[in-house]
Design a protein around this motif. Sequence first.
Motif, mmCIF file in Angstrom:
data_model
loop_
_atom_site.group_PDB
_atom_site.id
_atom_site.type_symbol
_atom_site.label_atom_id
_atom_site.label_comp_id
_atom_site.label_asym_id
_atom_site.label_seq_id
_atom_site.Cartn_x
_atom_site.Cartn_y
_atom_site.Cartn_z
ATOM 1 N N LEU A 84 76.414 47.451 20.310
ATOM 2 C CA LEU A 84 77.534 46.556 20.612
ATOM 3 C C LEU A 84 78.310 47.027 21.836
ATOM 4 N N ASN A 85 78.374 48.330 22.029
ATOM 5 C CA ASN A 85 79.034 48.857 23.227
ATOM 6 C C ASN A 85 78.266 48.456 24.489
ATOM 7 N N ILE A 86 76.940 48.532 24.420
ATOM 8 C CA ILE A 86 76.121 48.105 25.559
ATOM 9 C C ILE A 86 76.346 46.628 25.846
ATOM 10 N N GLU A 87 76.394 45.829 24.791
ATOM 11 C CA GLU A 87 76.628 44.400 24.977
ATOM 12 C C GLU A 87 77.990 44.134 25.612
ATOM 13 N N ALA A 88 79.006 44.844 25.146
ATOM 14 C CA ALA A 88 80.351 44.649 25.702
ATOM 15 C C ALA A 88 80.383 45.022 27.179
ATOM 16 N N ARG A 89 79.771 46.137 27.530
ATOM 17 C CA ARG A 89 79.762 46.565 28.930
ATOM 18 C C ARG A 89 78.983 45.582 29.802
ATOM 19 N N ALA A 90 77.856 45.076 29.270
ATOM 20 C CA ALA A 90 77.079 44.098 30.028
ATOM 21 C C ALA A 90 77.875 42.807 30.218
ATOM 22 N N ALA A 91 78.586 42.391 29.168
ATOM 23 C CA ALA A 91 79.396 41.167 29.274
ATOM 24 C C ALA A 91 80.497 41.317 30.317
ATOM 25 N N VAL A 92 81.117 42.490 30.349
ATOM 26 C CA VAL A 92 82.172 42.741 31.338
ATOM 27 C C VAL A 92 81.593 42.698 32.747
ATOM 28 N N GLN A 93 80.475 43.377 32.945
ATOM 29 C CA GLN A 93 79.866 43.409 34.287
ATOM 30 C C GLN A 93 79.439 42.024 34.750
ATOM 31 N N MET A 94 78.792 41.280 33.868
ATOM 32 C CA MET A 94 78.335 39.939 34.270
ATOM 33 C C MET A 94 79.518 39.041 34.609
ATOM 34 N N THR A 95 80.574 39.151 33.818
ATOM 35 C CA THR A 95 81.737 38.296 34.064
ATOM 36 C C THR A 95 82.399 38.626 35.382
ATOM 37 N N ARG A 96 82.596 39.909 35.640
ATOM 38 C CA ARG A 96 83.327 40.300 36.846
ATOM 39 C C ARG A 96 82.471 40.216 38.107
ATOM 40 N N ARG A 97 81.202 40.521 37.997
ATOM 41 C CA ARG A 97 80.373 40.613 39.196
ATOM 42 C C ARG A 97 79.580 39.347 39.489
ATOM 43 N N GLN A 98 79.447 38.464 38.491
ATOM 44 C CA GLN A 98 78.660 37.251 38.711
ATOM 45 C C GLN A 98 79.455 35.973 38.448
ATOM 46 N N TYR A 99 80.016 35.871 37.245
ATOM 47 C CA TYR A 99 80.643 34.591 36.884
ATOM 48 C C TYR A 99 81.948 34.337 37.625
ATOM 49 N N ILE A 100 82.862 35.306 37.642
ATOM 50 C CA ILE A 100 84.145 35.090 38.320
ATOM 51 C C ILE A 100 83.954 34.834 39.818
ATOM 52 N N PRO A 101 83.133 35.629 40.526
ATOM 53 C CA PRO A 101 82.916 35.313 41.950
ATOM 54 C C PRO A 101 82.327 33.915 42.175
ATOM 55 N N ALA A 102 81.399 33.499 41.292
ATOM 56 C CA ALA A 102 80.807 32.165 41.445
ATOM 57 C C ALA A 102 81.854 31.077 41.256
ATOM 58 N N VAL A 103 82.742 31.269 40.282
ATOM 59 C CA VAL A 103 83.786 30.268 40.023
ATOM 60 C C VAL A 103 84.772 30.217 41.185
ATOM 61 N N ILE A 104 85.117 31.384 41.714
ATOM 62 C CA ILE A 104 86.053 31.414 42.854
ATOM 63 C C ILE A 104 85.455 30.694 44.063
ATOM 64 N N ARG A 105 84.164 30.868 44.282
ATOM 65 C CA ARG A 105 83.516 30.162 45.404
ATOM 66 C C ARG A 105 83.605 28.651 45.208
ATOM 67 N N TYR A 106 83.397 28.215 43.998
ATOM 68 C CA TYR A 106 83.453 26.775 43.747
ATOM 69 C C TYR A 106 84.882 26.245 43.849
ATOM 70 N N ILE A 107 85.859 27.067 43.421
ATOM 71 C CA ILE A 107 87.260 26.658 43.557
ATOM 72 C C ILE A 107 87.603 26.465 45.037
ATOM 73 N N SER A 108 87.096 27.334 45.885
ATOM 74 C CA SER A 108 87.327 27.193 47.332
ATOM 75 C C SER A 108 86.733 25.882 47.845
ATOM 76 N N VAL A 109 85.517 25.573 47.386
ATOM 77 C CA VAL A 109 84.860 24.334 47.784
ATOM 78 C C VAL A 109 85.667 23.125 47.318
ATOM 79 N N LEU A 110 86.138 23.191 46.064
ATOM 80 C CA LEU A 110 86.916 22.080 45.514
ATOM 81 C C LEU A 110 88.243 21.902 46.250
ATOM 82 N N GLY A 111 88.892 23.048 46.541
ATOM 83 C CA GLY A 111 90.166 22.985 47.248
ATOM 84 C C GLY A 111 90.029 22.333 48.604
#
Length: 729
Positions: free
Chosen positions: A609-636
Amino acid sequence: MCASSCCKKGAHHAVCCHGHGASSPARSGKTIGAAVPELFGANVFSDQVMKARLPKETYKALQRTINAGASLQADVAAVVANAMKDWAIERGATHYTHWFQPLTGATAEKHDSFISPSVEGTVIMEFSGKQLIQGEPDASSFPSGGLRVTFEARGYTAWDCTSPAFLKEDGAGNVTLCIPTAFCSYKGEALDKKTPLLRSMNAVSRQALRVLRAMGNSTSQKVIPTVGAEQEYFLVEKEYYSKRLDMMNCGRTLFGAPSPKGQELEDQYFGAIKDRVSAYMKDLDTELWKMGVTSKTKHNEVAPAQYEMAPVFTSTNIAADHNQLVMETMQKVALRHNMVCLLHEKPYAGVNGSGKHNNWSLATDDGINLLEPGQTPGDNAQFLVFLCAMIKAVDEHADIMRTTCGSSGNDHRLGANEAPPAIISIFLGQELTEILEKLAKGEKICSPEGCQFVKIGVDSLPDLPKDNTDRNRTSPFAFTGNKFEFRMVGSSQSISGHNVALNTIAAEALDEIAGRLEKAKDVNKEIQALIKETMAKHGRIIFNGNNYSDEWVVEAQKRGLPNVKNTADALKTLVTPKTIKLFDKYSVLSKEELHSRYEIYSEQYAKHLNIEARAAVQMTRRQYIPAVIRYISVLGASAGAAGKHGNVQKKLLEKISKLLEAVDKKVDKLEAEAQKARAIEDVGKQASAFRDKVIPTMLSLREDVDQLEELLPADLWPVPTYSDLLFKL
């Protein structure tokens, strides 16, 4: 000497045969189909190979060790080792390994070459009896749960001659002689899964023989628990797998919006197998057959990209070894086909997960299946006695059976309308249940010849064909004609622990029954009393209905059946006085060995479960949040360019921005909760913290990320989607 004799844990060699050691199809020039009889077992140092290569007296001595647990003399071991070495070298082997199963759940091997320096400065190929029967791998990095300390690294592997040696081939052309072994500490404690399995097989054999002797059977010399372990698995495109951090590190997806299509059309199950998957299955069969694994059945399973392989029954020890080889080979062969084999119990949310059905029975060395109804009064009495033993055993030790199925992965699967719930019950079918109930009450039982009072051993029961019941796929422990199907086992788990439990609880029930029958003046009357008592005390464990229903949960509670919903709680059973007394009484696991397993499995649960939590944190911060921010810029930019006509962009921008803020807060919380849980030293409390704090936070984070996936353009989403993973093979 082999593990079975030195530890007094004898086990039957095999119920099915083990090949011929013949040449491969490529060398013989035959098609695969025509060459299967020669191919099967070609890489196994089988009974037939031993008979051909060993002197007659050596062969007989080895068989006495395999079948009766007699000590293996050093001179016999030396002859066997030399013959095994010559056979392996002829087939291309340069190295050997003591192949064992530590408490990681995987297998382990350290390779040594056969070369030995000569005085002339050259080398000769040698393999001694001492090297065959005992090894000394470094035990310091294997989990021990306190059985040894890190600076005491010594561990021993002891040859388990009840499971045939075999050759493993790899893609680089290397061939290694694998010698199945038990693994124990310097003081003799079991550090593996094989040692207690051998002990439990010996325990159930002793007690079952006592019952048979009390019922007049004087010919059977051993009772062998047999198993056929069906294996479910998923396949996924290697390219997509390598782009998902969660799959690479956790074996499952931690995020993923549902695919438009799932399994609702029910078109995958038993459907036509795709050519690419069929090619994989063909190679898998070939590899398994060469190692003596009787891969029999293959088919599409319920979920998209899910499949199953089923073998023929064999003795439990060999079945456990074979299932480890099956899992390893499945993963190895998949890579050759640019695919990855997923053995996790729940790789994808929203579709069925994977398990393995552990089909368990008891057979004598002279071919009697003790769980098969017979056509004579004596056979039926025998069947009913062993059936009652299992009803009693499962009712009294349902908590132990549940514990063996505990893992972070299996917690996602149990009770999810795709696998049995966490409540243990037995399915017997209506006909067999009614017969037991009427026998217990002394009522008439109708047979094809009419109705009559039944006196066990005097009058005959109605004929009970093998498939006298429908199959109940919702039951965790279903009688299926001549065996019990334990359906709760997780797809990635070693089957050893489950069968240690089944063998041991059966041994206790048979022990009590044997004592009663041995003292009885009238065995038939005692059997009648046994059936009546079993149904009165333990009939509550029998349930022939829908285990998925909410009504069953309520009914099970009324019956007093345990409903342990998570692994952190289930593992506590390992260290209860009742469990310790049971396993110690039959010399299967000591108090210290049980405590070690509680420590190890609780720690593994938390680590996963610790591995899963760390993987979830990394994916969110390094992949999902940057992708969403890029799209927000496009939308803006788009909203600004559209001016008063940019309402759609503004509405979408607001929705995505709110989700992004929620994701940012939840990922911080997840990291903090995981950090707190990691700091807890007590393994039980740590496991509970991951269950109570980390899992809910991770699931909450997933909800928002999955919503974002459904809102972002496909070309901006940073990882393959469920549609890619499930349908692009």
